[in-house]
Design an enzyme around this catalytic site. Structure first.
Site, PDB file in Angstrom:
ATOM      1  N   SER A  76      15.015  19.030 -17.347  1.00  0.00           N
ATOM      2  CA  SER A  76      13.978  19.998 -17.706  1.00  0.00           C
ATOM      3  C   SER A  76      14.621  21.378 -17.768  1.00  0.00           C
ATOM      4  O   SER A  76      15.364  21.777 -16.854  1.00  0.00           O
ATOM      5  CB  SER A  76      12.852  19.994 -16.663  1.00  0.00           C
ATOM      6  OG  SER A  76      11.816  20.886 -17.044  1.00  0.00           O
ATOM      7  N   GLU A  77      14.361  22.114 -18.856  1.00  0.00           N
ATOM      8  CA  GLU A  77      15.090  23.362 -19.080  1.00  0.00           C
ATOM      9  C   GLU A  77      14.769  24.460 -18.077  1.00  0.00           C
ATOM     10  O   GLU A  77      15.466  25.473 -18.012  1.00  0.00           O
ATOM     11  CB  GLU A  77      14.873  23.882 -20.516  1.00  0.00           C
ATOM     12  CG  GLU A  77      13.464  24.263 -20.865  1.00  0.00           C
ATOM     13  CD  GLU A  77      12.721  23.125 -21.551  1.00  0.00           C
ATOM     14  OE1 GLU A  77      11.847  23.426 -22.377  1.00  0.00           O
ATOM     15  OE2 GLU A  77      13.010  21.955 -21.264  1.00  0.00           O
ATOM     16  N   ASN A  78      13.699  24.292 -17.288  1.00  0.00           N
ATOM     17  CA  ASN A  78      13.434  25.287 -16.261  1.00  0.00           C
ATOM     18  C   ASN A  78      14.317  25.089 -15.024  1.00  0.00           C
ATOM     19  O   ASN A  78      14.216  25.849 -14.062  1.00  0.00           O
ATOM     20  CB  ASN A  78      11.950  25.276 -15.863  1.00  0.00           C
ATOM     21  CG  ASN A  78      11.492  23.936 -15.336  1.00  0.00           C
ATOM     22  OD1 ASN A  78      11.771  22.903 -15.934  1.00  0.00           O
ATOM     23  ND2 ASN A  78      10.801  23.932 -14.208  1.00  0.00           N
TER      24      ASN A  78
END
Length: 218
Positions: free
Chosen positions: A46-48
């Site tokens: 997940s890019e977060n």
């Protein structure tokens, strides 16, 4: 009957190679985490700032600090890790993400993707979609085939602002599965129909040229 959102996610999960690192976009893609088989050994990114994302939590597992890119609470599998977004995007830009599954507002027959802005609507920004569309080794777009006004979202050319050009390899809609030849102008190739969906129904919901490949009723 066309596939519902959960069935689209189930079908998309079947396209993920064993042992791959996969990023799930917001919307329909987030449902995929609930349909992965243990033997697939998929590592969700997940890019977060999360690697090793698990399925959505049960009520007694909810941790408000563990969220995906869509701000939904998720779980972390054993061995998973968290880190800052700079490192997360370095993974994407360094082509360490094998597959990105992204929601789409429109996809062109050349594999152009539009999924971040509708003119006249307030948006927070393009987010990680641009990096994922160009940095992942393979891009799968998942979506309903028609918008709320009944217009096809599979087009010769996108009319909405583009996220990236010639990036989509496979499209899974509520009506079927299409391959995209993003290296040329061969257009979409229909390889599977949703159960009970006819070729005529599919073509009637498509605003681009489509070749019939291995189309079949599942």
């Amino acid at each position: 009957m066309p596939w519902d959102r959960d069935q689209i996610a189930t079908r998309a999960a079947q396209e993920l190679p064993s042992g791959s690192v996969v990023n799930l976009g917001i919307g329909i893609p987030t449902l995929i985490s609930n349909h992965l088989r243990p033997e697939q050994n998929i590592c969700l990114h997940s890019e977060n700032g999360l690697l090793g994302m698990g399925p959505f939590p049960r009520e007694d597992e909810v941790d408000a600090q563990i969220i995906n890119a869509g701000k939904q609470t998720v779980t972390i599998v054993d061995g998973g890790s968290t880190f800052d977004s700079a490192l997360s995007f370095a993974m994407i830009r360094g082509r360490h993400v094998d597959v990105a599954v992204l929601g789409a507002m429109q996809v062109s027959q050349r594999g152009d993707l539009a999924n971040w802005m509708v003119p006249g609507k307030k948006v927070a920004g393009i987010g990680g979609a641009m990096d994922l569309a160009t940095g992942a080794r393979k891009v799968i777009a998942v979506m309903q085939q028609r918008d709320r006004k009944g217009r096809s979202k599979l087009l010769d050319s996108c009319t909405l602002p583009l996220t990236a050009m010639r990036c989509v390899d496979l499209v899974i809609t509520d009506l079927g599965v299409l391959r995209v030849d993003r290296t040329g102008n061969a257009g979409f190739e229909l390889v599977e129909l949703a159960p009970g969906v006819s070729e005529d129904e599919f073509m009637g919901a498509t605003g681009a040229s489509v070749r019939l490949g291995l189309a079949k009723s599942a």
